[in-house]
Write a protein that holds these residues in place. Structure first.
Motif, PDB file in Angstrom:
ATOM      1  N   VAL A  24     -41.957 -61.418 -58.753  1.00 11.70           N
ATOM      2  CA  VAL A  24     -42.571 -61.849 -60.009  1.00 11.70           C
ATOM      3  C   VAL A  24     -43.989 -62.361 -59.774  1.00 11.70           C
ATOM      4  N   VAL A  25     -44.173 -63.114 -58.694  1.00 11.43           N
ATOM      5  CA  VAL A  25     -45.488 -63.617 -58.318  1.00 11.43           C
ATOM      6  C   VAL A  25     -45.719 -63.321 -56.837  1.00 11.43           C
ATOM      7  N   ALA A  26     -46.975 -63.198 -56.455  1.00  7.95           N
ATOM      8  CA  ALA A  26     -47.304 -62.839 -55.080  1.00  7.95           C
ATOM      9  C   ALA A  26     -47.630 -64.069 -54.246  1.00  7.95           C
ATOM     10  N   SER A  27     -47.589 -63.879 -52.939  1.00  9.79           N
ATOM     11  CA  SER A  27     -48.050 -64.887 -51.986  1.00  9.79           C
ATOM     12  C   SER A  27     -48.802 -64.187 -50.873  1.00  9.79           C
ATOM     13  N   LYS A  28     -49.753 -64.870 -50.300  1.00  9.70           N
ATOM     14  CA  LYS A  28     -50.507 -64.295 -49.195  1.00  9.70           C
ATOM     15  C   LYS A  28     -49.588 -64.062 -47.990  1.00  9.70           C
ATOM     16  N   GLU A  29     -49.980 -63.069 -47.177  1.00  9.72           N
ATOM     17  CA  GLU A  29     -49.318 -62.727 -45.921  1.00  9.72           C
ATOM     18  C   GLU A  29     -47.907 -62.178 -46.117  1.00  9.72           C
ATOM     19  N   LYS A  30     -47.610 -61.656 -47.310  1.00  3.17           N
ATOM     20  CA  LYS A  30     -46.291 -61.092 -47.579  1.00  3.17           C
ATOM     21  C   LYS A  30     -46.420 -59.749 -48.299  1.00  3.17           C
ATOM     22  N   ALA A  31     -47.381 -58.941 -47.889  1.00  6.90           N
ATOM     23  CA  ALA A  31     -47.666 -57.700 -48.617  1.00  6.90           C
ATOM     24  C   ALA A  31     -46.447 -56.790 -48.738  1.00  6.90           C
ATOM     25  N   PRO A  32     -45.774 -56.426 -47.645  1.00  2.33           N
ATOM     26  CA  PRO A  32     -44.646 -55.505 -47.808  1.00  2.33           C
ATOM     27  C   PRO A  32     -43.481 -56.133 -48.553  1.00  2.33           C
ATOM     28  N   TYR A  33     -43.233 -57.417 -48.334  1.00  2.31           N
ATOM     29  CA  TYR A  33     -42.129 -58.086 -49.009  1.00  2.31           C
ATOM     30  C   TYR A  33     -42.375 -58.129 -50.514  1.00  2.31           C
ATOM     31  N   CYS A  34     -43.587 -58.527 -50.924  1.00  2.00           N
ATOM     32  CA  CYS A  34     -43.912 -58.557 -52.350  1.00  2.00           C
ATOM     33  C   CYS A  34     -43.877 -57.155 -52.952  1.00  2.00           C
ATOM     34  N   ALA A  35     -44.419 -56.174 -52.235  1.00  2.00           N
ATOM     35  CA  ALA A  35     -44.397 -54.805 -52.744  1.00  2.00           C
ATOM     36  C   ALA A  35     -42.971 -54.338 -52.972  1.00  2.00           C
ATOM     37  N   ALA A  36     -42.081 -54.644 -52.015  1.00  2.00           N
ATOM     38  CA  ALA A  36     -40.683 -54.223 -52.137  1.00  2.00           C
ATOM     39  C   ALA A  36     -39.990 -54.937 -53.288  1.00  2.00           C
ATOM     40  N   LYS A  37     -40.206 -56.239 -53.415  1.00  2.00           N
ATOM     41  CA  LYS A  37     -39.496 -56.996 -54.446  1.00  2.00           C
ATOM     42  C   LYS A  37     -40.038 -56.694 -55.840  1.00  2.00           C
ATOM     43  N   PHE A  38     -41.359 -56.517 -55.988  1.00  2.00           N
ATOM     44  CA  PHE A  38     -41.893 -56.053 -57.268  1.00  2.00           C
ATOM     45  C   PHE A  38     -41.299 -54.688 -57.612  1.00  2.00           C
ATOM     46  N   GLY A  39     -41.211 -53.818 -56.616  1.00  2.00           N
ATOM     47  CA  GLY A  39     -40.622 -52.498 -56.831  1.00  2.00           C
ATOM     48  C   GLY A  39     -39.163 -52.574 -57.217  1.00  2.00           C
ATOM     49  N   LEU A  40     -38.428 -53.502 -56.613  1.00  2.00           N
ATOM     50  CA  LEU A  40     -37.013 -53.651 -56.940  1.00  2.00           C
ATOM     51  C   LEU A  40     -36.827 -54.091 -58.386  1.00  2.00           C
ATOM     52  N   VAL A  41     -37.697 -54.965 -58.865  1.00  2.00           N
ATOM     53  CA  VAL A  41     -37.643 -55.378 -60.274  1.00  2.00           C
ATOM     54  C   VAL A  41     -37.895 -54.176 -61.175  1.00  2.00           C
ATOM     55  N   GLY A  42     -38.894 -53.366 -60.854  1.00  2.00           N
ATOM     56  CA  GLY A  42     -39.177 -52.181 -61.665  1.00  2.00           C
ATOM     57  C   GLY A  42     -38.043 -51.170 -61.631  1.00  2.00           C
ATOM     58  N   LEU A  43     -37.507 -50.905 -60.456  1.00  2.00           N
ATOM     59  CA  LEU A  43     -36.366 -49.998 -60.319  1.00  2.00           C
ATOM     60  C   LEU A  43     -35.193 -50.473 -61.161  1.00  2.00           C
ATOM     61  N   SER A  44     -34.929 -51.767 -61.120  1.00  2.00           N
ATOM     62  CA  SER A  44     -33.797 -52.322 -61.863  1.00  2.00           C
ATOM     63  C   SER A  44     -33.980 -52.161 -63.368  1.00  2.00           C
ATOM     64  N   ARG A  45     -35.205 -52.322 -63.846  1.00  2.00           N
ATOM     65  CA  ARG A  45     -35.451 -52.171 -65.285  1.00  2.00           C
ATOM     66  C   ARG A  45     -35.241 -50.728 -65.729  1.00  2.00           C
ATOM     67  N   VAL A  46     -35.699 -49.796 -64.917  1.00  2.00           N
ATOM     68  CA  VAL A  46     -35.504 -48.383 -65.265  1.00  2.00           C
ATOM     69  C   VAL A  46     -34.011 -48.051 -65.315  1.00  2.00           C
ATOM     70  N   ALA A  47     -33.281 -48.461 -64.287  1.00  2.00           N
ATOM     71  CA  ALA A  47     -31.846 -48.174 -64.250  1.00  2.00           C
ATOM     72  C   ALA A  47     -31.122 -48.846 -65.412  1.00  2.00           C
ATOM     73  N   ALA A  48     -31.527 -50.070 -65.748  1.00  2.00           N
ATOM     74  CA  ALA A  48     -30.907 -50.764 -66.874  1.00  2.00           C
ATOM     75  C   ALA A  48     -31.077 -49.976 -68.168  1.00  2.00           C
ATOM     76  N   LEU A  49     -32.264 -49.430 -68.381  1.00  2.00           N
ATOM     77  CA  LEU A  49     -32.507 -48.641 -69.587  1.00  2.00           C
ATOM     78  C   LEU A  49     -31.691 -47.355 -69.591  1.00  2.00           C
ATOM     79  N   GLU A  50     -31.609 -46.708 -68.448  1.00  2.00           N
ATOM     80  CA  GLU A  50     -30.901 -45.428 -68.389  1.00  2.00           C
ATOM     81  C   GLU A  50     -29.398 -45.576 -68.631  1.00  2.00           C
ATOM     82  N   TYR A  51     -28.839 -46.747 -68.294  1.00  2.00           N
ATOM     83  CA  TYR A  51     -27.392 -46.935 -68.415  1.00  2.00           C
ATOM     84  C   TYR A  51     -27.011 -47.942 -69.505  1.00  2.00           C
ATOM     85  N   ALA A  52     -27.962 -48.357 -70.316  1.00  2.00           N
ATOM     86  CA  ALA A  52     -27.716 -49.441 -71.270  1.00  2.00           C
ATOM     87  C   ALA A  52     -26.608 -49.127 -72.272  1.00  2.00           C
TER      88      ALA A  52
END
Length: 267
Positions: free
Chosen positions: A147-175
């Motif tokens: 949801v929010v970023a922090s310095k020195e965590k580029a891959p972790y933030c990228a993955a977790k932001f991506g996981l939020v987006g993936l989850s929203r897409v899947a939620a819509l497809e199966y709602a």
């Protein structure tokens, strides 16, 4: 609301920390539990025994290197042969802190694979069967760093932001799958802040070193910067929230990212 008798839950990264706490909550509600993680035979056996003692009618350990899509497919097939996952909790994750310019490319690849791509591969296999049954729960353990970023965590933030987006897409497809009575198929993220787990221990130790090795002082410094409550969460609190999301009454709670962060992301 908390009766999961007859349901099967797969929880990745469930031999310790948040994953084990979530698995314990589901076990206490009567779910069968598929345990997964990087573990020695003794560690796997200990986790399984703990979940059986908590109330799971059956527990089994499943292996699978989450960096390898073929290994994930094999694990998911083994779980399907065991009865299939009504509840999928993508919890497994790794972390490494370093400035962007110093982040090893292989570390970027590993963090993205385990923290994000693995969830895609498990969901891709599990969710059609959930839809066919009319009930399914996907709970992705993201982070405030989804949801929010922090310095020195580029891959972790990228993955977790991506996981939020993936989850929203899947939620819509199966709602619209399933019914209110059956519980439907939902996909949600839980976004913990500072939680007492092994993954944050290197950051605690780094802060403690600046205070002469005082671990409590290191924790206090971390919390003072980010988490207004100035209290860490216990993994069991994440487990309790995951259990509530599994209840049929939560059939319309989907596509959300729920912070458990003491006000961190409210700032």
């Amino acid at each position: 609301m908390s009766d999961l008798t007859g349901k099967t839950a797969l929880v990745t990264g469930s031999v310790q920390g948040i994953g084990l706490a979530v698995a314990r909550s589901l076990a206490e509600a009567g779910a069968r539990v598929a345990v997964h993680g990087l573990a020695t035979p003794d560690q796997a056996a200990s986790a399984c025994a703990e979940l059986e003692a908590a109330g799971a009618p059956e527990v089994r350990f499943f292996e699978g290197d989450l960096r390898d899509p073929a290994a994930i497919d094999a694990m998911m097939q083994a779980v399907a042969d065991w009865g299939g996952a009504d509840i999928l909790v993508n919890n497994a994750g790794i972390q490494h802190t370093a400035p962007l310019a110093d982040m090893p490319p292989e570390t970027w690849d590993a963090i993205l694979a385990i923290n994000l791509s693995a969830a895609f591969h498990t969901m891709r296999v599990a969710m059609p069967e959930m839809a066919a049954r009319g009930y399914g729960r996907v709970i992705n353990i993201a982070s405030v760093h989804g949801v929010v970023a922090s310095k020195e965590k580029a891959p972790y933030c990228a993955a977790k932001f991506g996981l939020v987006g993936l989850s929203r897409v899947a939620a819509l497809e199966y709602a619209n799958q399933g019914s209110k009575q059956a519980g439907g198929v939902t996909v949600n993220c839980i976004c913990p802040g500072w939680t007492e787990t092994a993954i944050i221990e290197p950051q605690i130790q780094a802060r403690a070193a600046a205070h002469g090795g005082d671990r409590d002082a290191g924790i206090a410094e971390l919390l003072s910067e980010k988490q207004p409550s100035q209290r860490t969460s216990d993994p069991s609190e994440i487990g309790a929230l995951a259990l509530w999301l599994c209840a049929p009454i939560a059939h319309n709670v989907t596509g959300t990212s729920i912070p458990v962060d003491g006000g961190w992301t409210a700032q």
